[in-house]
Write a protein that holds these residues in place. Sequence first.
Motif, mmCIF file in Angstrom:
data_model
loop_
_atom_site.group_PDB
_atom_site.id
_atom_site.type_symbol
_atom_site.label_atom_id
_atom_site.label_comp_id
_atom_site.label_asym_id
_atom_site.label_seq_id
_atom_site.Cartn_x
_atom_site.Cartn_y
_atom_site.Cartn_z
ATOM 1 N N ARG A 4 19.277 -3.514 -3.287
ATOM 2 C CA ARG A 4 18.080 -3.547 -2.380
ATOM 3 C C ARG A 4 16.854 -2.481 -1.663
ATOM 4 N NH1 ARG A 4 18.841 0.603 2.766
ATOM 5 N NH2 ARG A 4 21.151 2.041 2.122
ATOM 6 N N ILE A 5 16.179 -1.866 -0.777
ATOM 7 C CA ILE A 5 15.484 -1.056 -0.806
ATOM 8 C C ILE A 5 15.714 -0.367 -0.533
ATOM 9 C CG2 ILE A 5 13.111 -0.558 0.358
ATOM 10 C CD1 ILE A 5 12.846 -3.453 -1.116
ATOM 11 N N GLY A 6 15.809 1.324 -0.967
ATOM 12 C CA GLY A 6 16.156 2.365 -0.911
ATOM 13 C C GLY A 6 16.750 3.041 -2.118
ATOM 14 N N SER A 7 17.416 1.852 -2.840
ATOM 15 C CA SER A 7 18.557 2.178 -4.084
ATOM 16 C C SER A 7 17.525 3.005 -5.415
ATOM 17 C CB SER A 7 18.921 1.134 -4.503
ATOM 18 O OG SER A 7 19.434 -0.259 -4.292
ATOM 19 N N THR A 8 18.227 4.188 -5.879
ATOM 20 C CA THR A 8 17.284 4.738 -6.838
ATOM 21 C C THR A 8 17.296 4.081 -8.478
ATOM 22 O OG1 THR A 8 19.703 5.293 -7.689
ATOM 23 C CG2 THR A 8 18.862 6.817 -6.065
ATOM 24 N N THR A 33 8.715 7.671 -1.344
ATOM 25 C CA THR A 33 10.243 7.720 -1.219
ATOM 26 C C THR A 33 10.568 7.825 -2.584
ATOM 27 O OG1 THR A 33 11.104 5.860 -0.582
ATOM 28 C CG2 THR A 33 11.393 7.845 0.128
ATOM 29 N N PRO A 34 9.412 8.614 -3.513
ATOM 30 C CA PRO A 34 9.525 7.665 -5.082
ATOM 31 C C PRO A 34 11.406 8.075 -6.180
ATOM 32 C CG PRO A 34 7.742 10.203 -4.210
ATOM 33 C CD PRO A 34 8.995 9.574 -3.438
ATOM 34 N N ARG A 37 0.393 -0.914 -0.161
ATOM 35 C CA ARG A 37 -0.068 0.136 -0.014
ATOM 36 C C ARG A 37 1.262 0.808 0.449
ATOM 37 N NH1 ARG A 37 -4.111 -0.432 4.309
ATOM 38 N NH2 ARG A 37 -4.464 -2.605 3.364
ATOM 39 N N ARG A 38 2.037 1.319 0.570
ATOM 40 C CA ARG A 38 2.761 1.864 0.470
ATOM 41 C C ARG A 38 3.278 2.514 -0.929
ATOM 42 N NH1 ARG A 38 7.725 0.192 2.326
ATOM 43 N NH2 ARG A 38 8.604 2.127 2.040
ATOM 44 N N TYR A 86 10.126 -2.438 -7.590
ATOM 45 C CA TYR A 86 8.994 -2.252 -7.605
ATOM 46 C C TYR A 86 9.476 0.074 -6.770
ATOM 47 C CZ TYR A 86 6.144 -5.801 -8.551
ATOM 48 O OH TYR A 86 5.010 -6.479 -9.714
ATOM 49 N N GLU A 87 8.881 0.022 -7.910
ATOM 50 C CA GLU A 87 9.099 2.130 -7.355
ATOM 51 C C GLU A 87 8.010 2.326 -5.672
ATOM 52 O OE1 GLU A 87 8.457 5.283 -9.531
ATOM 53 O OE2 GLU A 87 8.764 6.923 -8.338
ATOM 54 N N ASP A 88 9.066 3.197 -4.800
ATOM 55 C CA ASP A 88 8.040 3.016 -3.644
ATOM 56 C C ASP A 88 7.865 4.544 -3.862
ATOM 57 O OD1 ASP A 88 6.907 4.223 -1.724
ATOM 58 O OD2 ASP A 88 8.822 3.719 -0.009
ATOM 59 N N THR A 89 6.275 4.471 -4.758
ATOM 60 C CA THR A 89 5.823 6.439 -5.256
ATOM 61 C C THR A 89 5.433 7.143 -3.683
ATOM 62 O OG1 THR A 89 3.978 4.737 -5.232
ATOM 63 C CG2 THR A 89 5.374 5.474 -7.321
#
Lengths: 162, 257
Positions: free
Chosen positions: B190-194, B236-237, A80-81, B230-233
Amino acid sequence: VSDVDDFCRATWPALASSLGFYCHDVGVGEEIAQEALARAWARWDAVRELESPEAWVYRVGLNLCRSRFRRSRAEHRALRRLTVPAAVTTATATAIAVRAAVAALPERQRAAVVLRYFADLPVAAVAEALDCAPGTVRSLTSQAIERLRHDFEVDVVSEDAR
Amino acid sequence: MNEITELLRDAAPTPSELDLDRVHREGRRRRQRPRRIAGAAAVVLALVAGVAVIVTRDDGSGRSVSVPPATQPEGSTTVAPTTSTPATTTPPPTSTPAATDDRLSSTSRLGYAGLGPITLGMTLAEASQAAGTPIAHHPPGSCNAEGTAYADAVWPPAAGAPFVVFGVSDDRIVTVRVFDPSVYTLSGIRIGSTEADVLSTYPNAQIGRGIYQNRAVRITDAQGREIVFYEDTYDTPGTVGAIVLATSRAAEEVGGC
Protein backbone atom coordinates in the motif's frame (compact mmCIF):
# COMPACT_ATOMS: atom_id res chain seq x y z
CA VAL A 1 24.38 -3.66 -33.87
CA SER A 2 21.12 -3.28 -35.75
CA ASP A 3 20.13 -0.17 -37.65
CA VAL A 4 17.17 0.38 -35.34
CA ASP A 5 19.54 0.58 -32.39
CA ASP A 6 21.63 3.10 -34.28
CA PHE A 7 18.48 5.05 -35.05
CA CYS A 8 17.50 5.05 -31.37
CA ARG A 9 20.91 6.19 -30.24
CA ALA A 10 21.14 8.92 -32.84
CA THR A 11 17.62 10.20 -32.24
CA TRP A 12 17.61 10.00 -28.46
CA PRO A 13 19.41 13.20 -27.32
CA ALA A 14 17.44 15.66 -29.43
CA LEU A 15 14.18 13.73 -29.05
CA ALA A 16 14.41 13.55 -25.26
CA SER A 17 15.43 17.21 -24.96
CA SER A 18 12.76 18.36 -27.39
CA LEU A 19 10.05 16.52 -25.55
CA GLY A 20 11.47 17.86 -22.28
CA PHE A 21 11.08 21.36 -23.72
CA TYR A 22 7.62 20.59 -24.98
CA CYS A 23 6.44 19.08 -21.69
CA HIS A 24 8.46 21.56 -19.63
CA ASP A 25 9.78 18.59 -17.68
CA VAL A 26 12.97 16.78 -18.57
CA GLY A 27 11.90 13.60 -16.74
CA VAL A 28 8.63 13.39 -18.61
CA GLY A 29 10.43 14.13 -21.86
CA GLU A 30 12.86 11.28 -21.32
CA GLU A 31 10.17 8.84 -20.31
CA ILE A 32 8.10 9.64 -23.36
CA ALA A 33 11.12 9.57 -25.66
CA GLN A 34 11.91 6.06 -24.40
CA GLU A 35 8.35 5.00 -25.09
CA ALA A 36 8.32 6.56 -28.55
CA LEU A 37 11.55 4.77 -29.45
CA ALA A 38 10.17 1.48 -28.11
CA ARG A 39 7.23 1.88 -30.46
CA ALA A 40 9.57 2.55 -33.34
CA TRP A 41 11.62 -0.51 -32.38
CA ALA A 42 8.52 -2.69 -32.24
CA ARG A 43 7.41 -1.81 -35.77
CA TRP A 44 10.75 -0.94 -37.28
CA ASP A 45 10.10 -2.82 -40.50
CA ALA A 46 7.33 -0.37 -41.28
CA VAL A 47 8.84 2.72 -39.71
CA ARG A 48 12.13 2.39 -41.56
CA GLU A 49 10.27 2.56 -44.86
CA LEU A 50 8.76 5.94 -44.02
CA GLU A 51 10.13 9.01 -45.67
CA SER A 52 11.15 10.32 -42.26
CA PRO A 53 11.28 7.80 -39.41
CA GLU A 54 12.46 10.68 -37.27
CA ALA A 55 9.28 12.67 -37.96
CA TRP A 56 7.22 9.60 -37.06
CA VAL A 57 8.92 9.16 -33.71
CA TYR A 58 8.54 12.87 -32.91
CA ARG A 59 4.87 12.65 -33.79
CA VAL A 60 4.40 9.70 -31.44
CA GLY A 61 6.27 11.60 -28.73
CA LEU A 62 4.10 14.69 -29.11
CA ASN A 63 0.94 12.60 -28.98
CA LEU A 64 2.14 10.89 -25.82
CA CYS A 65 2.89 14.28 -24.29
CA ARG A 66 -0.62 15.46 -25.08
CA SER A 67 -1.99 12.35 -23.41
CA ARG A 68 -0.06 13.28 -20.29
CA PHE A 69 -1.48 16.80 -20.35
CA ARG A 70 -4.98 15.40 -20.18
CA ARG A 71 -4.51 14.03 -16.74
CA SER A 72 -6.54 15.64 -14.07
CA ARG A 73 -5.45 18.41 -11.82
CA ALA A 74 -6.27 16.17 -8.88
CA GLU A 75 -3.62 13.71 -9.92
CA HIS A 76 -1.18 16.51 -10.57
CA ARG A 77 -1.60 17.81 -7.08
CA ALA A 78 -1.02 14.36 -5.65
CA LEU A 79 1.91 13.50 -7.86
CA ARG A 80 3.62 16.78 -7.17
CA ARG A 81 4.46 15.34 -3.79
CA LEU A 82 6.48 12.68 -5.56
CA THR A 83 8.59 15.04 -7.61
CA VAL A 84 12.29 15.38 -6.99
CA PRO A 85 12.88 18.83 -5.43
CA ALA A 86 13.70 21.48 -8.01
CA ALA A 87 16.92 22.39 -6.21
CA VAL A 88 18.78 19.61 -8.02
CA THR A 89 18.73 21.55 -11.28
CA THR A 90 21.95 23.17 -12.46
CA ALA A 91 20.35 25.28 -15.15
CA THR A 92 21.28 28.94 -15.39
CA ALA A 93 18.78 31.69 -14.83
CA THR A 94 18.65 32.37 -18.56
CA ALA A 95 18.06 28.72 -19.37
CA ILE A 96 15.23 28.59 -16.87
CA ALA A 97 13.73 31.75 -18.33
CA VAL A 98 13.96 30.38 -21.87
CA ARG A 99 12.36 27.10 -20.86
CA ALA A 100 9.58 28.98 -19.12
CA ALA A 101 9.04 31.18 -22.16
CA VAL A 102 8.91 28.15 -24.45
CA ALA A 103 6.52 26.43 -22.05
CA ALA A 104 4.26 29.49 -22.15
CA LEU A 105 3.87 29.32 -25.92
CA PRO A 106 0.62 27.90 -27.32
CA GLU A 107 0.97 24.16 -27.76
CA ARG A 108 1.38 23.96 -31.53
CA GLN A 109 3.71 26.95 -31.66
CA ARG A 110 5.80 25.34 -28.96
CA ALA A 111 6.01 22.04 -30.80
CA ALA A 112 6.84 23.74 -34.09
CA VAL A 113 9.61 25.94 -32.76
CA VAL A 114 11.24 23.14 -30.75
CA LEU A 115 11.18 20.64 -33.60
CA ARG A 116 12.27 23.16 -36.20
CA TYR A 117 14.89 25.16 -34.34
CA PHE A 118 16.09 22.87 -31.59
CA ALA A 119 15.74 19.39 -33.09
CA ASP A 120 16.62 20.95 -36.46
CA LEU A 121 14.09 18.92 -38.40
CA PRO A 122 13.34 20.08 -41.94
CA VAL A 123 10.07 21.96 -42.41
CA ALA A 124 8.58 18.96 -44.20
CA ALA A 125 9.37 16.65 -41.29
CA VAL A 126 7.93 19.10 -38.76
CA ALA A 127 4.81 19.33 -40.90
CA GLU A 128 4.57 15.54 -40.89
CA ALA A 129 5.06 15.38 -37.13
CA LEU A 130 2.41 18.02 -36.52
CA ASP A 131 0.11 16.72 -39.25
CA CYS A 132 -0.16 20.07 -40.98
CA ALA A 133 1.01 21.82 -44.13
CA PRO A 134 4.56 23.20 -44.43
CA GLY A 135 3.10 26.68 -44.67
CA THR A 136 1.44 26.18 -41.32
CA VAL A 137 4.80 25.23 -39.80
CA ARG A 138 6.31 28.47 -41.06
CA SER A 139 3.40 30.41 -39.68
CA LEU A 140 3.60 28.67 -36.29
CA THR A 141 7.35 29.18 -35.96
CA SER A 142 7.04 32.83 -36.95
CA GLN A 143 4.41 33.42 -34.31
CA ALA A 144 6.49 31.61 -31.70
CA ILE A 145 9.62 33.52 -32.54
CA GLU A 146 7.73 36.79 -32.45
CA ARG A 147 6.83 36.03 -28.85
CA LEU A 148 10.33 34.87 -27.91
CA ARG A 149 11.89 37.87 -29.63
CA HIS A 150 9.96 40.03 -27.26
CA ASP A 151 11.68 38.50 -24.25
CA PHE A 152 15.10 37.59 -25.55
CA GLU A 153 15.81 39.89 -28.50
CA VAL A 154 16.19 36.92 -30.77
CA ASP A 155 17.54 37.50 -34.23
CA VAL A 156 15.80 35.28 -36.71
CA VAL A 157 16.61 34.06 -40.18
CA SER A 158 13.49 33.54 -42.23
CA GLU A 159 12.45 30.01 -43.14
CA ASP A 160 13.14 30.74 -46.81
CA ALA A 161 16.81 31.38 -46.06
CA ARG A 162 17.35 28.11 -44.25
CA MET B 1 23.87 29.53 -36.43
CA ASN B 2 20.47 31.08 -36.06
CA GLU B 3 20.16 32.79 -32.69
CA ILE B 4 16.91 31.08 -31.83
CA THR B 5 18.65 27.74 -32.30
CA GLU B 6 21.51 28.88 -30.12
CA LEU B 7 19.16 30.16 -27.46
CA LEU B 8 17.25 26.88 -27.35
CA ARG B 9 20.37 24.73 -27.33
CA ASP B 10 21.83 26.69 -24.41
CA ALA B 11 18.61 26.25 -22.47
CA ALA B 12 17.91 22.65 -23.44
CA PRO B 13 17.49 20.12 -20.68
CA THR B 14 20.28 17.55 -20.86
CA PRO B 15 18.86 14.05 -21.03
CA SER B 16 20.47 11.13 -19.29
CA GLU B 17 21.67 8.07 -21.19
CA LEU B 18 19.27 6.18 -23.41
CA ASP B 19 18.22 2.92 -21.80
CA LEU B 20 18.41 0.77 -24.92
CA ASP B 21 17.65 -2.40 -23.00
CA ARG B 22 14.37 -0.89 -21.96
CA VAL B 23 13.59 0.08 -25.54
CA HIS B 24 14.13 -3.57 -26.51
CA ARG B 25 12.05 -4.83 -23.62
CA GLU B 26 9.13 -2.48 -24.26
CA GLY B 27 9.40 -3.03 -27.98
CA ARG B 28 9.25 -6.80 -27.60
CA ARG B 29 6.22 -6.46 -25.38
CA ARG B 30 4.49 -4.42 -28.04
CA ARG B 31 5.35 -6.97 -30.71
CA GLN B 32 3.86 -9.74 -28.61
CA ARG B 33 0.60 -7.97 -27.93
CA PRO B 34 -1.35 -9.24 -30.96
CA ARG B 35 -0.69 -12.85 -29.93
CA ARG B 36 -1.90 -12.10 -26.43
CA ILE B 37 -5.04 -10.51 -27.77
CA ALA B 38 -5.60 -13.65 -29.82
CA GLY B 39 -5.21 -15.70 -26.66
CA ALA B 40 -7.75 -13.55 -24.86
CA ALA B 41 -10.15 -13.98 -27.78
CA ALA B 42 -9.80 -17.74 -27.44
CA VAL B 43 -10.78 -17.52 -23.78
CA VAL B 44 -13.83 -15.45 -24.69
CA LEU B 45 -14.84 -18.00 -27.32
CA ALA B 46 -14.45 -20.79 -24.80
CA LEU B 47 -16.68 -18.93 -22.37
CA VAL B 48 -19.32 -18.36 -25.03
CA ALA B 49 -19.22 -22.05 -25.83
CA GLY B 50 -20.02 -22.81 -22.21
CA VAL B 51 -16.72 -24.44 -21.46
CA ALA B 52 -15.84 -24.20 -17.79
CA VAL B 53 -12.79 -22.00 -17.75
CA ILE B 54 -11.09 -20.93 -14.58
CA VAL B 55 -9.43 -17.55 -14.86
CA THR B 56 -6.40 -17.13 -12.70
CA ARG B 57 -6.23 -13.80 -11.02
CA ASP B 58 -2.87 -12.64 -9.89
CA ASP B 59 -1.31 -9.32 -9.05
CA GLY B 60 2.23 -10.27 -9.95
CA SER B 61 3.45 -11.69 -6.69
CA GLY B 62 3.36 -15.26 -7.81
CA ARG B 63 0.39 -15.90 -5.59
CA SER B 64 -2.63 -16.57 -7.66
CA VAL B 65 -6.25 -17.18 -6.90
CA SER B 66 -8.83 -18.95 -8.98
CA VAL B 67 -12.01 -17.18 -9.87
CA PRO B 68 -14.87 -18.91 -11.68
CA PRO B 69 -15.74 -16.19 -14.19
CA ALA B 70 -19.12 -17.42 -15.33
CA THR B 71 -20.70 -17.57 -11.90
CA GLN B 72 -20.51 -13.90 -11.03
CA PRO B 73 -20.21 -10.55 -12.72
CA GLU B 74 -16.67 -9.42 -13.38
CA GLY B 75 -17.13 -6.34 -11.23
CA SER B 76 -18.08 -8.26 -8.12
CA THR B 77 -15.46 -10.93 -8.29
CA THR B 78 -14.85 -12.33 -4.86
CA VAL B 79 -11.26 -13.18 -4.28
CA ALA B 80 -10.67 -16.40 -2.40
CA PRO B 81 -7.13 -15.93 -1.15
CA THR B 82 -5.97 -19.48 -0.53
CA THR B 83 -6.93 -21.66 -3.47
CA SER B 84 -3.47 -22.10 -4.94
CA THR B 85 0.04 -22.58 -3.68
CA PRO B 86 2.02 -19.37 -3.27
CA ALA B 87 4.99 -19.17 -5.61
CA THR B 88 6.98 -17.10 -3.16
CA THR B 89 7.77 -17.60 0.47
CA THR B 90 7.01 -14.02 1.45
CA PRO B 91 3.83 -13.89 3.49
CA PRO B 92 1.54 -10.92 3.11
CA PRO B 93 1.74 -8.40 5.94
CA THR B 94 -0.20 -9.66 8.92
CA SER B 95 -1.88 -6.28 9.44
CA THR B 96 -3.49 -6.29 6.00
CA PRO B 97 -7.23 -5.89 6.42
CA ALA B 98 -9.49 -8.52 4.94
CA ALA B 99 -10.73 -7.70 1.47
CA THR B 100 -14.39 -6.84 1.10
CA ASP B 101 -14.93 -6.54 -2.62
CA ASP B 102 -18.69 -6.41 -2.78
CA ARG B 103 -18.59 -2.59 -2.61
CA LEU B 104 -15.82 -0.11 -3.21
CA SER B 105 -14.33 0.80 0.13
CA SER B 106 -11.05 1.49 1.81
CA THR B 107 -10.62 -2.26 2.24
CA SER B 108 -10.95 -2.95 -1.48
CA ARG B 109 -7.84 -4.54 -2.95
CA LEU B 110 -5.92 -3.60 -6.07
CA GLY B 111 -4.95 -6.30 -8.55
CA TYR B 112 -4.35 -6.51 -12.29
CA ALA B 113 -8.08 -6.79 -12.84
CA GLY B 114 -8.91 -3.58 -11.04
CA LEU B 115 -9.77 -2.26 -7.62
CA GLY B 116 -12.25 -4.31 -5.59
CA PRO B 117 -15.48 -4.48 -7.56
CA ILE B 118 -14.22 -1.99 -10.16
CA THR B 119 -12.54 -3.70 -13.08
CA LEU B 120 -10.67 -2.16 -15.97
CA GLY B 121 -12.88 -1.79 -19.00
CA MET B 122 -16.05 -0.95 -17.05
CA THR B 123 -18.10 2.04 -18.06
CA LEU B 124 -18.53 4.72 -15.44
CA ALA B 125 -22.16 3.71 -15.01
CA GLU B 126 -21.16 0.09 -14.42
CA ALA B 127 -18.39 1.19 -12.07
CA SER B 128 -20.74 3.42 -10.08
CA GLN B 129 -23.25 0.60 -9.79
CA ALA B 130 -20.57 -1.88 -8.72
CA ALA B 131 -19.10 0.61 -6.26
CA GLY B 132 -22.46 1.38 -4.73
CA THR B 133 -21.63 5.06 -4.92
CA PRO B 134 -21.30 7.55 -7.74
CA ILE B 135 -17.86 7.86 -9.25
CA ALA B 136 -17.75 11.41 -10.44
CA HIS B 137 -15.98 13.04 -13.33
CA HIS B 138 -13.31 15.38 -12.13
CA PRO B 139 -12.96 17.62 -13.95
CA PRO B 140 -15.90 17.27 -16.33
CA GLY B 141 -15.06 15.44 -19.54
CA SER B 142 -12.62 17.15 -21.79
CA CYS B 143 -11.28 16.53 -25.25
CA ASN B 144 -7.72 16.17 -26.39
CA ALA B 145 -6.27 17.62 -29.56
CA GLU B 146 -7.53 14.69 -31.61
CA GLY B 147 -11.06 15.21 -30.35
CA THR B 148 -11.14 12.02 -28.32
CA ALA B 149 -13.22 12.36 -25.21
CA TYR B 150 -11.23 11.81 -22.06
CA ALA B 151 -12.01 12.38 -18.44
CA ASP B 152 -10.81 11.36 -15.05
CA ALA B 153 -13.13 10.08 -12.39
CA VAL B 154 -12.33 10.36 -8.73
CA TRP B 155 -13.43 8.34 -5.77
CA PRO B 156 -14.44 9.35 -3.20
CA PRO B 157 -15.78 12.62 -4.60
CA ALA B 158 -15.27 14.46 -1.31
CA ALA B 159 -12.53 17.05 -1.58
CA GLY B 160 -9.50 16.57 0.57
CA ALA B 161 -10.07 12.89 1.33
CA PRO B 162 -7.51 10.26 0.34
CA PHE B 163 -8.55 9.22 -3.07
CA VAL B 164 -8.36 7.00 -6.11
CA VAL B 165 -8.37 8.37 -9.65
CA PHE B 166 -9.86 6.31 -12.45
CA GLY B 167 -8.53 7.28 -15.86
CA VAL B 168 -11.47 7.11 -18.23
CA SER B 169 -11.34 6.95 -22.00
CA ASP B 170 -14.41 6.59 -24.18
CA ASP B 171 -16.38 6.16 -20.97
CA ARG B 172 -14.37 3.11 -19.93
CA ILE B 173 -11.94 2.83 -17.08
CA VAL B 174 -8.41 2.38 -18.41
CA THR B 175 -6.26 3.21 -15.39
CA VAL B 176 -6.56 3.14 -11.62
CA ARG B 177 -4.32 5.45 -9.64
CA VAL B 178 -4.30 4.97 -5.91
CA PHE B 179 -3.31 7.68 -3.45
CA ASP B 180 -5.28 6.32 -0.50
CA PRO B 181 -3.00 4.63 2.08
CA SER B 182 -5.80 2.39 3.28
CA VAL B 183 -6.00 0.59 -0.08
CA TYR B 184 -3.81 -2.52 -0.38
CA THR B 185 -2.81 -4.63 -3.34
CA LEU B 186 -3.94 -8.25 -3.27
CA SER B 187 -0.53 -9.12 -1.84
CA GLY B 188 -0.56 -6.49 0.84
CA ILE B 189 1.38 -3.50 -0.53
CA ARG B 190 0.00 0.00 0.00
CA ILE B 191 0.98 3.66 0.09
CA GLY B 192 3.69 3.86 2.72
CA SER B 193 5.13 0.37 2.11
CA THR B 194 8.89 0.38 1.68
CA GLU B 195 10.60 -0.47 -1.57
CA ALA B 196 12.06 -3.52 0.18
CA ASP B 197 8.50 -4.64 0.97
CA VAL B 198 7.56 -4.27 -2.69
CA LEU B 199 10.60 -6.15 -3.96
CA SER B 200 10.23 -9.01 -1.51
CA THR B 201 6.54 -9.31 -2.34
CA TYR B 202 7.10 -9.14 -6.09
CA PRO B 203 10.46 -10.81 -6.79
CA ASN B 204 10.07 -10.31 -10.54
CA ALA B 205 9.47 -6.58 -10.26
CA GLN B 206 11.59 -4.25 -12.32
CA ILE B 207 13.04 -1.05 -10.96
CA GLY B 208 13.02 2.00 -13.15
CA ARG B 209 12.15 5.64 -13.07
CA GLY B 210 8.73 7.19 -13.09
CA ILE B 211 7.51 10.04 -15.20
CA TYR B 212 8.45 12.40 -12.41
CA GLN B 213 12.02 11.08 -12.15
CA ASN B 214 11.20 9.24 -8.96
CA ARG B 215 11.94 5.55 -8.57
CA ALA B 216 9.27 3.25 -9.91
CA VAL B 217 8.92 -0.46 -9.26
CA ARG B 218 6.90 -2.12 -12.00
CA ILE B 219 5.18 -5.48 -12.21
CA THR B 220 3.52 -6.76 -15.38
CA ASP B 221 1.20 -9.63 -16.12
CA ALA B 222 0.96 -11.80 -19.22
CA GLN B 223 -1.66 -9.51 -20.73
CA GLY B 224 0.60 -6.50 -20.52
CA ARG B 225 -1.28 -4.92 -17.64
CA GLU B 226 1.04 -3.28 -15.20
CA ILE B 227 1.07 -2.02 -11.67
CA VAL B 228 3.65 0.62 -10.88
CA PHE B 229 4.71 1.60 -7.38
CA TYR B 230 6.03 5.15 -7.43
CA GLU B 231 8.38 6.34 -4.74
CA ASP B 232 7.36 9.27 -2.60
CA THR B 233 10.67 11.10 -2.92
CA TYR B 234 9.44 14.26 -1.30
CA ASP B 235 7.79 13.40 2.00
CA THR B 236 8.99 9.89 2.79
CA PRO B 237 11.77 8.72 0.46
CA GLY B 238 12.07 4.99 0.08
CA THR B 239 8.36 4.39 0.43
CA VAL B 240 5.52 4.04 -2.03
CA GLY B 241 3.70 7.32 -2.71
CA ALA B 242 1.34 6.26 -5.49
CA ILE B 243 0.25 3.00 -7.09
CA VAL B 244 -0.90 2.98 -10.70
CA LEU B 245 -2.62 0.17 -12.57
CA ALA B 246 -2.86 0.51 -16.36
CA THR B 247 -4.19 -1.63 -19.15
CA SER B 248 -1.54 -2.26 -21.75
CA ARG B 249 -0.83 1.45 -21.79
CA ALA B 250 -4.34 1.97 -23.05
CA ALA B 251 -4.44 5.42 -21.55
CA GLU B 252 -1.52 6.46 -23.67
CA GLU B 253 -2.96 4.94 -26.81
CA VAL B 254 -5.89 7.31 -26.67
CA GLY B 255 -3.78 9.95 -28.36
CA GLY B 256 -4.04 7.97 -31.55
CA CYS B 257 -0.44 6.83 -31.96
